[in-house]
Write an enzyme that holds these catalytic residues in place. Structure first.
Site, PDB file in Angstrom:
ATOM      1  CD  GLU A  23      10.214  11.947  11.770  1.00 19.33           C
ATOM      2  OE1 GLU A  23       9.142  11.390  12.059  1.00 19.33           O
ATOM      3  OE2 GLU A  23      11.119  11.393  11.141  1.00 19.33           O
ATOM      4  CD  GLU A  60      12.965   3.635   8.158  1.00 20.95           C
ATOM      5  OE1 GLU A  60      12.899   4.503   9.060  1.00 20.95           O
ATOM      6  OE2 GLU A  60      12.958   3.889   6.952  1.00 20.95           O
ATOM      7  CE  LYS A 120      -1.736   2.630   3.032  1.00 23.71           C
ATOM      8  NZ  LYS A 120      -1.589   3.919   2.294  1.00 23.71           N
ATOM      9  CB  CYS A 123      12.897   8.418   7.994  1.00 27.88           C
ATOM     10  SG  CYS A 123      13.925   7.389   6.965  1.00 27.88           S
TER      11      CYS A 123
HETATM   12  P1  NAI Z   1       1.916   8.021   8.513  1.00 25.85           P
HETATM   13  O1  NAI Z   1       2.751   7.187   9.373  1.00 25.85           O
HETATM   14  O2  NAI Z   1       0.508   8.271   8.927  1.00 25.85           O
HETATM   15  O3  NAI Z   1       1.825   7.367   7.046  1.00 25.85           O
HETATM   16  C1  NAI Z   1       2.707   6.394   6.531  1.00 25.85           C
HETATM   17  C2  NAI Z   1       1.901   5.289   5.848  1.00 25.85           C
HETATM   18  O4  NAI Z   1       1.113   4.588   6.819  1.00 25.85           O
HETATM   19  C3  NAI Z   1       0.913   5.756   4.790  1.00 25.85           C
HETATM   20  O5  NAI Z   1       0.917   4.829   3.721  1.00 25.85           O
HETATM   21  C4  NAI Z   1      -0.411   5.725   5.528  1.00 25.85           C
HETATM   22  O6  NAI Z   1      -1.514   5.563   4.659  1.00 25.85           O
HETATM   23  C5  NAI Z   1      -0.246   4.510   6.394  1.00 25.85           C
HETATM   24  N1  NAI Z   1      -1.086   4.474   7.589  1.00 25.85           N
HETATM   25  C6  NAI Z   1      -1.605   5.507   8.300  1.00 25.85           C
HETATM   26  N2  NAI Z   1      -2.320   5.056   9.342  1.00 25.85           N
HETATM   27  C7  NAI Z   1      -2.248   3.703   9.306  1.00 25.85           C
HETATM   28  C8  NAI Z   1      -2.753   2.656  10.135  1.00 25.85           C
HETATM   29  N3  NAI Z   1      -3.476   2.919  11.224  1.00 25.85           N
HETATM   30  N4  NAI Z   1      -2.482   1.401   9.816  1.00 25.85           N
HETATM   31  C9  NAI Z   1      -1.722   1.116   8.735  1.00 25.85           C
HETATM   32  N5  NAI Z   1      -1.228   2.044   7.913  1.00 25.85           N
HETATM   33  C10 NAI Z   1      -1.466   3.330   8.201  1.00 25.85           C
HETATM   34  O7  NAI Z   1       2.646   9.387   8.259  1.00 25.85           O
HETATM   35  P2  NAI Z   1       2.000  10.740   7.693  1.00 25.85           P
HETATM   36  O8  NAI Z   1       0.698  11.041   8.367  1.00 25.85           O
HETATM   37  O9  NAI Z   1       1.977  10.665   6.248  1.00 25.85           O
HETATM   38  O10 NAI Z   1       3.052  11.813   8.176  1.00 25.85           O
HETATM   39  C11 NAI Z   1       2.987  12.345   9.499  1.00 25.85           C
HETATM   40  C12 NAI Z   1       4.363  12.494  10.056  1.00 25.85           C
HETATM   41  O11 NAI Z   1       4.980  11.221  10.172  1.00 25.85           O
HETATM   42  C13 NAI Z   1       5.339  13.284   9.225  1.00 25.85           C
HETATM   43  O12 NAI Z   1       5.255  14.641   9.438  1.00 25.85           O
HETATM   44  C14 NAI Z   1       6.655  12.742   9.683  1.00 25.85           C
HETATM   45  O13 NAI Z   1       7.050  13.391  10.854  1.00 25.85           O
HETATM   46  C15 NAI Z   1       6.360  11.317   9.978  1.00 25.85           C
HETATM   47  N6  NAI Z   1       6.764  10.413   8.893  1.00 25.85           N
HETATM   48  C16 NAI Z   1       7.920   9.760   9.011  1.00 25.85           C
HETATM   49  C17 NAI Z   1       8.356   8.937   8.007  1.00 25.85           C
HETATM   50  C18 NAI Z   1       9.622   8.208   8.121  1.00 25.85           C
HETATM   51  O14 NAI Z   1      10.082   7.623   7.166  1.00 25.85           O
HETATM   52  N7  NAI Z   1      10.234   8.174   9.263  1.00 25.85           N
HETATM   53  C19 NAI Z   1       7.614   8.771   6.767  1.00 25.85           C
HETATM   54  C20 NAI Z   1       6.365   9.493   6.755  1.00 25.85           C
HETATM   55  C21 NAI Z   1       5.987  10.275   7.775  1.00 25.85           C
END
Ligand code: NAI
Length: 688
Positions: A270, A139, A65, A173
């Site tokens: 972050e 991760e 996904k 990240c």
């Molecule tokens: P997120 O963690 O919500 O999204 C990442 C992925 O997880 C997306 O594909 C999303 O659809 C999916 N997702 C969301 N809720 C889920 C659930 N309950 N179960 C399974 N999958 C789920 O991150 P978001 O909202 O896009 O970004 C928010 C903050 O997260 C950013 O500002 C950043 O600080 C952090 N982030 C960190 C990342 C990293 O690589 N360390 C990558 C993306 C975001």
């Protein structure tokens, strides 16, 4: 152009090679089956490659996904997979938002979940998969330190900051978002940074002379601005260069924050935007303390021309990836992933492949197979220990025998139902004391492998000298073959003593001009819940590999067999094992497992025996979502089994063993060493 595409290409070539080699390089391991993979939006193609390439190379099938903001790359990739004649069903892409992700995580026929994204969602996924038996790698986020010493090449370090936190709009990240600069050069460094930032270009990301493009989405833009506003309220100063930005669209100038206290929002959360937060330090010790003053542990970048200083700090920072005089270097052959609340598991290289494989028989049956063994009945307090006379064994904490906090004990009965003795009923406070003692025994982790081996050999000798006594105890407890169990325990002790200085770290072939070390590091403090079956051998099978690799442990012996383990105290005392390296708390395994799972100073937890099945596992894995410690359920059916040794071989050592390969997971072998260590990848400049 610079990152996504070339690194994705490299990733698929590298893993095509693993597909060729996997059978020979990972004997006895098989793919998980169906892998559910969830990725973020910051590197849509690269994150896909990191997930899909190793999964397919290991023989898994995939449901991926992509993030809701960036689904198109994955769909284009699916077209390429069709062109490459990937059989239908091997790779599936389902677009959607968090709900779709949650549905994938919750699907009963998914065998492994691999997630990259925020720590908050990682926690939710840990809780949602608790007790299901699904394999999991996470991760997650970071707040990675970027440490600049006074003796660094400051201009090179300035370019490093550009790559660390302004590159890709800071939506990285492992962004080096916390600049820790030695006080004597801090002003100078800040001046150079401001000058450099003033020459960055913000604008159309398709223009190749643009340095900083658009923030991914208005939602993310609002999130960054919200954090900056909170930082300003706390008194932090945000500096941004006076450079043009397009009027329409989600554009942000690069930012440098000063005056943020170490505990403030901008120094701890972050930001995921082009904002660096700068703080200063005086001594290397202070730099390490500041660097580790975070719940995260993803990456660190260290700048110093002094090799001693750089490597000393590299060893002391808690991070899964460390770059020396460099930042944001990636390669398919270099394991990438976090420690602490940045998650667990690795992507890339040999360690990444291992995370897409499991032992040939299921570690724990996820949706089929025999029911888990019944947990032992929770022991009830027998009676408070009588004043004055106390013949019950005590707990073993910090190298000393300690009375249980509650003053209660429970009765252990023998094969004939007669009471054999009283064993302390440890509680939450006892676990806390044991964890504290283990935490203080850091000297054990600092010992050389040779030094640890000497202690383990000594334990084996002392145990062997008292074999008859232990056999008598096991016989009274009704164990089927006490002689074989004691002999196998002695043999296992010699085995892990031998490994203590041989579980070598690796040097990976990555990019030219670097050596990339993949160091096996102990977790620190581990919690071990030991099995009911084979009380002595089962205890030894968990404790020995963990301490051989340099961990300090808090072990909970089996309830029924605890007396046999309490007899070990004197063996430890006479074997030069430093106090606190092994701590033993007897009592109700499921209750104590829950306390260990929820303890923030316990970095990893193993659940064996009945605790590895059913409701105990579910509760423990949910509690482990707190500090995101990895939980391992070895899933051993027979504790006499040995990796790669057929029945006769072990029988010769005195144990009636089955060939491990036929039975699945073996009770002695390298899997225990891998699970007792985490990899720190260190990139060191090398050659011209
Ligand atoms: P997120 O963690 O919500 O999204 C990442 C992925 O997880 C997306 O594909 C999303 O659809 C999916 N997702 C969301 N809720 C889920 C659930 N309950 N179960 C399974 N999958 C789920 O991150 P978001 O909202 O896009 O970004 C928010 C903050 O997260 C950013 O500002 C950043 O600080 C952090 N982030 C960190 C990342 C990293 O690589 N360390 C990558 C993306 C975001």
């Amino acid at each position: 152009r610079d990152i996504d595409v070339p690194l994705a290409v490299r990733h698929f070539y590298h893993h095509a090679g693993w597909a060729e080699l996997v059978a020979g390089e990972f004997p006895g391991m098989v793919p998980h089956g169906v892998c559910g993979q969830i990725i973020p939006w910051n590197f849509p193609l690269l994150m896909l490659a990191w997930k899909v390439a190793p999964a397919l190379a290991a023989g898994n099938t995939v449901v991926l996904k992509p993030a809701e903001y960036t689904p198109l790359t994955a769909l284009l990739f699916a077209e390429m997979a069709q062109e490459a004649d990937l059989p239908p069903g091997v790779l599936n892409i389902v677009t959607g938002d968090g709900q779709t992700g949650a549905a994938l995580v919750g699907h009963p026929d998914v065998d492994k979940i691999a997630f990259t994204g925020s720590t908050a969602v990682g926690r939710r996924i840990r809780a949602a998969t608790a007790g299901t038996g699904k394999a999991l790698t996470l991760e997650l986020g970071g707040k990675s330190p970027f440490i600049v010493f006074a003796d660094a090449d400051l201009d090179a370090a300035v370019e490093g900051v550009v790559d660390a936190v302004w590159f890709n709009q800071g939506e990285v990240c492992c962004a080096g978002a916390r600049l820790l600069v030695q006080e004597s050069v801090a002003e100078d460094f800040a001046g150079r940074l401001r000058a450099r930032a003033s020459r960055l270009r913000v604008g159309d990301p398709l223009d190749k002379s643009t340095d900083i493009g658009a923030i991914v989405h208005p939602v993310q833009m609002a999130r960054i601005e919200g954090l900056l506003a909170r930082g300003a309220d706390e008194g932090a100063l945000l500096w941004q260069p006076d450079i043009p930005v397009p009027e329409a669209g989600c554009f942000l100038r690069p930012g440098l924050v000063t005056g943020a206290a170490p505990a403030s929002v901008l120094a701890t959360e972050e930001i995921f935007g082009p904002v660096a937060v700068m703080m200063s330090f005086r001594t290397p010790d202070e730099a390490v303390a500041l660097a580790n003053n975070t719940a995260y542990g993803l990456a660190a970048s260290i700048w110093s021309e002094g090799i001693g200083q750089a490597l000393d700090v590299a060893a002391r920072v808690k991070a899964g990836v460390v770059w020396i005089n460099a930042t944001n270097l990636f390669d398919a052959g270099a394991p990438f992933g976090g420690m602490r609340e940045s998650g667990f598991g690795r992507e890339g290289g040999r360690a990444g492949m291992r995370d897409y494989l499991r032992a040939a028989a299921p570690e724990t049956p996820a949706h089929a197979g025999p029911p888990p063994p019944e947990p032992a009945p929770i022991p009830q307090p027998a009676r408070p220990a009588p004043e004055g006379i106390d013949r019950t064994p005590k707990l073993y904490i910090g190298g000393r025998q300690a009375r249980p906090d509650g003053g209660h004990s429970y009765s252990v009965t023998g094969a004939d139902g007669a009471v054999l003795g009283q064993v302390p009923l440890g509680n939450r406070k006892d676990i806390r004391n044991a964890v504290e003692a283990a935490h203080k025994a850091a000297g054990w982790s600092a010992l050389s492998g040779h030094g640890r081996a000497q202690v383990l050999y000594f334990i084996a000798e002392n145990l062997s000298a008292r074999a008859a006594e232990f056999e008598g105890r096991l016989a009274a407890l009704g164990q089927p073959d006490p002689g074989a169990e004691v002999a196998a325990t002695v043999a296992r002790t010699f085995h892990y003593a031998a490994w203590a200085d041989k579980f070598d770290s690796r040097v990976h072939a990555t990019q030219s001009r670097h050596v990339t070390l993949a160091m096996h590091e102990p977790f620190g403090v581990m919690g071990l819940i030991c099995p009911e079956e084979a009380p002595l051998l089962g205890f030894a099978s968990l404790v020995l590999p963990a301490i051989a690799m340099g961990n300090r442990v808090v072990a909970v012996p089996s309830q029924g067999g605890a007396l046999a383990v309490c007899d070990l105290y004197q063996v430890f005392d006479t074997s030069d094992l430093p106090g606190g390296a092994v701590n033993i708390v007897t009592g109700a395994a499921e209750e104590l497992a829950g306390v260990l799972a929820g303890h923030d100073d316990v970095a990893a937890l193993w659940l064996a025996g009945a605790a590895g099945g059913g409701p105990v596992r579910a509760a423990v894995e949910r509690a482990a979502a707190g500090n995101l410690k990895p939980v391992w359920v070895p899933g051993i059916a027979d504790w006499t089994t040995v990796q790669g040794v057929a029945a006769q071989g072990v029988a010769a050592q005195g144990a009636a063993a089955q060939g491990a390969a036929a039975q699945g997971a073996a009770a002695q072998g390298e899997a225990f060493l891998h699970r007792a260590t985490q990899i720190k990848t260190i990139w060191v400049p090398y050659g011209a």
